[in-house]
Motif scaffolding. Structure first.
Motif, PDB file in Angstrom:
ATOM      1  N   ARG A   1       1.318   9.491  -5.794  1.00  0.00           N
ATOM      2  CA  ARG A   1       1.743  10.955  -5.720  1.00  0.00           C
ATOM      3  C   ARG A   1       2.857  11.267  -6.730  1.00  0.00           C
ATOM      4  NH1 ARG A   1      -0.631  13.985  -1.591  1.00  0.00           N
ATOM      5  NH2 ARG A   1      -2.153  12.387  -0.454  1.00  0.00           N
ATOM      6  N   ASN A   2       3.573  10.245  -7.011  1.00  0.00           N
ATOM      7  CA  ASN A   2       4.581  10.386  -7.800  1.00  0.00           C
ATOM      8  C   ASN A   2       3.904  10.833  -9.223  1.00  0.00           C
ATOM      9  OD1 ASN A   2       6.891  10.525  -6.734  1.00  0.00           O
ATOM     10  ND2 ASN A   2       7.372   8.453  -6.942  1.00  0.00           N
ATOM     11  N   LYS A   3       3.032  10.101  -9.675  1.00  0.00           N
ATOM     12  CA  LYS A   3       2.338  10.282 -11.043  1.00  0.00           C
ATOM     13  C   LYS A   3       1.562  11.611 -10.893  1.00  0.00           C
ATOM     14  CE  LYS A   3      -1.906   8.751 -13.266  1.00  0.00           C
ATOM     15  NZ  LYS A   3      -2.588   9.995 -13.328  1.00  0.00           N
TER      16      LYS A   3
ATOM     17  N   LEU B   1       0.938  -1.444   0.061  1.00  0.00           N
ATOM     18  CA  LEU B   1       0.060  -0.019   0.038  1.00  0.00           C
ATOM     19  C   LEU B   1       0.930   1.326  -0.087  1.00  0.00           C
ATOM     20  CD1 LEU B   1      -2.837  -0.831   2.566  1.00  0.00           C
ATOM     21  CD2 LEU B   1      -2.673  -0.909  -0.015  1.00  0.00           C
ATOM     22  N   ILE B   2       1.943   1.375   0.943  1.00  0.00           N
ATOM     23  CA  ILE B   2       2.636   2.407   0.963  1.00  0.00           C
ATOM     24  C   ILE B   2       3.447   2.613  -0.613  1.00  0.00           C
ATOM     25  CG2 ILE B   2       5.095   3.235   1.961  1.00  0.00           C
ATOM     26  CD1 ILE B   2       4.205   1.926   4.504  1.00  0.00           C
ATOM     27  N   TRP B   3       3.757   1.518  -1.127  1.00  0.00           N
ATOM     28  CA  TRP B   3       4.610   1.809  -2.393  1.00  0.00           C
ATOM     29  C   TRP B   3       3.349   2.262  -3.569  1.00  0.00           C
ATOM     30  CZ3 TRP B   3       2.503  -0.190  -6.980  1.00  0.00           C
ATOM     31  CH2 TRP B   3       3.295  -0.141  -8.088  1.00  0.00           C
ATOM     32  N   LEU B   4       2.036   1.802  -3.311  1.00  0.00           N
ATOM     33  CA  LEU B   4       0.996   2.152  -4.271  1.00  0.00           C
ATOM     34  C   LEU B   4       0.792   3.499  -4.066  1.00  0.00           C
ATOM     35  CD1 LEU B   4      -1.146   0.445  -6.200  1.00  0.00           C
ATOM     36  CD2 LEU B   4      -2.523   0.581  -4.079  1.00  0.00           C
ATOM     37  N   HIS B   5       0.748   3.938  -2.996  1.00  0.00           N
ATOM     38  CA  HIS B   5       0.221   5.466  -2.517  1.00  0.00           C
ATOM     39  C   HIS B   5       1.391   6.454  -2.935  1.00  0.00           C
ATOM     40  CE1 HIS B   5      -3.914   4.823  -1.021  1.00  0.00           C
ATOM     41  NE2 HIS B   5      -3.410   3.560  -0.762  1.00  0.00           N
ATOM     42  N   LEU B   6       2.422   6.062  -2.400  1.00  0.00           N
ATOM     43  CA  LEU B   6       3.684   7.070  -2.980  1.00  0.00           C
ATOM     44  C   LEU B   6       3.914   7.027  -4.460  1.00  0.00           C
ATOM     45  CD1 LEU B   6       6.554   6.118  -0.426  1.00  0.00           C
ATOM     46  CD2 LEU B   6       5.011   8.014  -0.517  1.00  0.00           C
ATOM     47  N   SER B   7       3.526   5.963  -5.212  1.00  0.00           N
ATOM     48  CA  SER B   7       3.481   5.846  -6.611  1.00  0.00           C
ATOM     49  C   SER B   7       2.657   6.771  -7.348  1.00  0.00           C
ATOM     50  CB  SER B   7       3.325   4.430  -7.248  1.00  0.00           C
ATOM     51  OG  SER B   7       4.332   3.671  -6.736  1.00  0.00           O
TER      52      SER B   7
ATOM     53  N   VAL C   1       9.646  11.501  -5.486  1.00  0.00           N
ATOM     54  CA  VAL C   1      10.535  11.057  -4.584  1.00  0.00           C
ATOM     55  C   VAL C   1      10.863   9.356  -4.862  1.00  0.00           C
ATOM     56  CG1 VAL C   1       9.762  11.991  -2.518  1.00  0.00           C
ATOM     57  CG2 VAL C   1       8.449  10.064  -3.198  1.00  0.00           C
ATOM     58  N   LYS C   2      12.044   8.835  -4.352  1.00  0.00           N
ATOM     59  CA  LYS C   2      12.260   7.673  -4.871  1.00  0.00           C
ATOM     60  C   LYS C   2      11.423   6.581  -4.089  1.00  0.00           C
ATOM     61  CE  LYS C   2      16.534   4.571  -5.061  1.00  0.00           C
ATOM     62  NZ  LYS C   2      15.654   3.642  -5.907  1.00  0.00           N
ATOM     63  N   VAL C   3      10.600   5.780  -4.592  1.00  0.00           N
ATOM     64  CA  VAL C   3       9.912   4.847  -3.907  1.00  0.00           C
ATOM     65  C   VAL C   3      10.781   3.612  -3.592  1.00  0.00           C
ATOM     66  CG1 VAL C   3       7.858   3.336  -3.862  1.00  0.00           C
ATOM     67  CG2 VAL C   3       7.896   5.726  -5.017  1.00  0.00           C
TER      68      VAL C   3
ATOM     69  N   THR D   1       4.763  13.801   3.587  1.00  0.00           N
ATOM     70  CA  THR D   1       4.925  15.456   3.880  1.00  0.00           C
ATOM     71  C   THR D   1       5.727  16.028   2.903  1.00  0.00           C
ATOM     72  OG1 THR D   1       4.637  14.490   5.921  1.00  0.00           O
ATOM     73  CG2 THR D   1       5.288  16.722   5.877  1.00  0.00           C
ATOM     74  N   ALA D   2       7.049  14.975   2.441  1.00  0.00           N
ATOM     75  CA  ALA D   2       7.899  15.647   1.524  1.00  0.00           C
ATOM     76  C   ALA D   2       7.196  15.832   0.038  1.00  0.00           C
ATOM     77  CB  ALA D   2       9.089  14.678   1.313  1.00  0.00           C
ATOM     78  N   LEU D   3       6.395  14.983  -0.061  1.00  0.00           N
ATOM     79  CA  LEU D   3       5.631  15.014  -1.606  1.00  0.00           C
ATOM     80  C   LEU D   3       4.509  16.358  -1.353  1.00  0.00           C
ATOM     81  CD1 LEU D   3       5.350  11.242  -2.591  1.00  0.00           C
ATOM     82  CD2 LEU D   3       6.176  12.933  -3.834  1.00  0.00           C
ATOM     83  N   GLN D   4       3.979  16.501  -0.565  1.00  0.00           N
ATOM     84  CA  GLN D   4       2.857  17.375  -0.422  1.00  0.00           C
ATOM     85  C   GLN D   4       3.560  18.872  -0.370  1.00  0.00           C
ATOM     86  OE1 GLN D   4       0.903  15.946   3.130  1.00  0.00           O
ATOM     87  NE2 GLN D   4      -0.880  15.404   1.912  1.00  0.00           N
TER      88      GLN D   4
END
Lengths: 434, 91
Positions: free
Chosen positions: A345-347, A337-343, A359-361, A428-431
């Motif tokens: 955000r990257n999108k 899930l963490i991978w999915l949600h960070l991906s 960010v590097k996932v 937070t970093a992505l936001q």
């Protein structure tokens, strides 16, 4: 149109995470109650503090994590959208937490009104969850057997909750006797119809997917869930028409279902294509070994006319099979899930033309380090062996067993919280850049 | 440079098949296509390929259950090579 395991269909991370992180807290609470009451608590399954422990585990750990996992898996595996997922998960999570605590407190403190509070809260939780999830599943376009089995498991959950509420009513007022003879039906529907059925339904998808195995055989997937359900229905009818021979036969057939699933799973894992060490696989193997041990111990005891310690079966089924399988799956679900949600955000950043700010996932295996999971597994395994021994020789094994069990639950909580903290920091970093 | 880039992800656990396929697709040069081998239908892949501007074609595999051919949208040379492989029968 292709089946698309879509980022958009996945609910926010907080939806499943709140359920999964709550589960080991209830495991710890159960250990505290055991420690508080000491070895005498396991002399009988009817001890009120023991009933509190059992329900802290079955409601607080198992139902908690299983409802949370369903909220995640239904949209992701079956393409169903649950409207307003954050609101819906709060409506389910809060009364489930409070209801589980009230029920345990009702037995521990012997306050009758607390049983009433628990009945209302848990009745509400399960009725709403089953209604919404069943409606969504019935509308789903997926024709995978997992969908049918999830529906059967939900029906079993409703029956379990209904029987549980009826049983709890016996504690509320003087005029309503506790219908203890229904307890076996309550726990059969709960542990076999709900827990075992759902674990099996999810295993059909996640074992081939994450453990790189062949699929379960077609006949197994098609018939075992239905057979289990029909056997439980027949078992329920023997409550009205008590035929000892028929009950024994149904018991044997139910045991055969457990055995077929456990042996088939071990066989698939044994023949997996990838031989990298994997902690979740060890949890699956231990869960299946517990099921096999349970069937053999009960079988031998029945044939030899030996009376088993009151709680041995419960330890093997609840801690050995169900909690072990769920614990192992958490180590795949949370990092995925963490991978999915960070991906996702990257999108958003790519869409905004800001590729360089992605960010590097990390690799999934780095989110919960393999070693941390492995040590938690070892402690859980040792706790399980000692718990089983403690049901036979409480004076010797009770305290080491419960202390190790508490340590395993604490370690699981620590691992999950670390992963959640990691996600929080990345988000937070992505936001900040979005 | 060969026209076909072969990638076998059949022994990887999620999300590695998706991650590696997308990385390999991004590396394609004009005229090249990616032939991805997998043990099951890749459930998250196609949405991601659409979004990134790739075309694709899936068929039953020989050594693995599934094969997916991927090329950049608008790359006529790569597309015609894929069509040729698909129509020629199995190389």
């Amino acid at each position: 149109m292709h089946a698309n395991l879509s980022l958009q269909q996945a609910p926010p991370f907080s939806v499943p995470a709140r359920f999964l992180v709550s589960a080991p807290v209830f495991g710890l609470l159960a250990a505290l109650v055991l420690l508080w009451h000491g070895p005498d608590i396991i002399s009988s399954r009817w001890n009120p503090p023991m009933l509190a422990v059992t329900h802290l585990l079955t409601l607080g750990f198992l139902a908690m994590s299983m409802l949370g996992a369903m909220l995640q898996l239904m949209p992701v595996l079956m393409g169903m959208v649950i409207p307003r997922p954050v609101l819906f998960s709060s409506i389910i999570h809060t009364p489930l937490v409070l209801g589980s605590l009230s029920l345990a407190a009702a037995w521990l403190l012997q306050y009758r009104w607390l049983f009433l509070v628990a009945m209302l809260l848990l009745g509400f939780t399960f009725a709403v969850f089953v209604m919404v999830a069943a409606e969504r599943l019935l509308r789903s376009v997926s024709r995978h057997i997992t969908r049918t089995m999830m529906l059967l498991a939900l029906l079993a959950l409703l029956l379990t909750a209904g029987l549980g509420i009826y049983l709890a009513a016996g504690y509320v007022g003087e005029t309503f006797a506790v219908a203890r003879q229904l307890t076996d039906l309550h726990l059969s529907w709960g542990l076999l119809g709900w827990v075992f059925m759902l674990v099996m339904a999810v295993a059909y998808q996640v074992i081939p997917m994450f453990q790189i195995t062949d699929d379960y055989p077609k006949w197994h997937q098609r018939w075992l869930g239905w057979l289990l359900f029909v056997l439980l229905l027949a078992l329920s009818l023997t409550w009205f028409y008590p035929l000892a021979g028929l009950q024994a036969l149904l018991g044997v057939l139910l045991a055969a279902c457990l055995l077929v699933f456990a042996l088939n799973t071990l066989w698939l894992l044994h023949r997996r294509r990838r031989t990298l060490p994997d902690t979740t696989m060890k949890f699956w193997q231990l869960a299946m070994a517990s099921l096999i041990a349970l069937v053999f111990i009960r079988g031998i005891a029945m044939l030899a006319g030996i009376e088993l310690p009151a709680l041995l079966t419960g330890v093997l089924m609840i801690a050995g099979f169900a909690m072990t399988a769920v614990n192992g799956m958490m180590y795949k679900i949370i990092p995925f899930l963490i991978w999915l949600h960070l991906s996702a955000r990257n999108k958003d950043l790519r869409d905004a033309g800001r590729r360089e700010q992605q960010v590097k996932v990390p690799h999934m295996r780095k989110i919960i380090p393999e070693n941390a999971g492995l040590w938690q597994f070892r402690i859980h395994f040792a706790a399980l062996v000692l718990l089983a021994l403690a049901t036979c020789w409480p004076a010797w094994f009770f305290y080491p067993a419960v202390l190790l069990f508490a340590l395993a639950q604490g370690f699981l909580l620590y691992n999950l919280l670390n992963a959640v903290r990691f996600y929080g920091a990345k988000r937070t970093a992505l936001q900040a850049v979005l | 440079m060969t026209a076909e880039v072969l990638l076998d992800v059949s022994d990887l656990e999620p999300p590695e098949p998706l991650v590696q396929t997308l990385e390999a697709a991004e590396q394609l040069t004009p005229g090249q296509y990616l032939r991805m081998l997998h043990r099951r239908d890749p459930c998250m892949l196609f949405g991601n390929l659409d979004e990134r501007g790739f075309s694709y074609q899936q068929r039953e595999g020989t050594s693995t259950a599934v094969e997916v051919f991927i090329w950049r949208q608008g790359d006529a040379e790569a597309e015609s090579r894929v069509r040729q492989v698909l129509s020629d029968g199995r190389p």
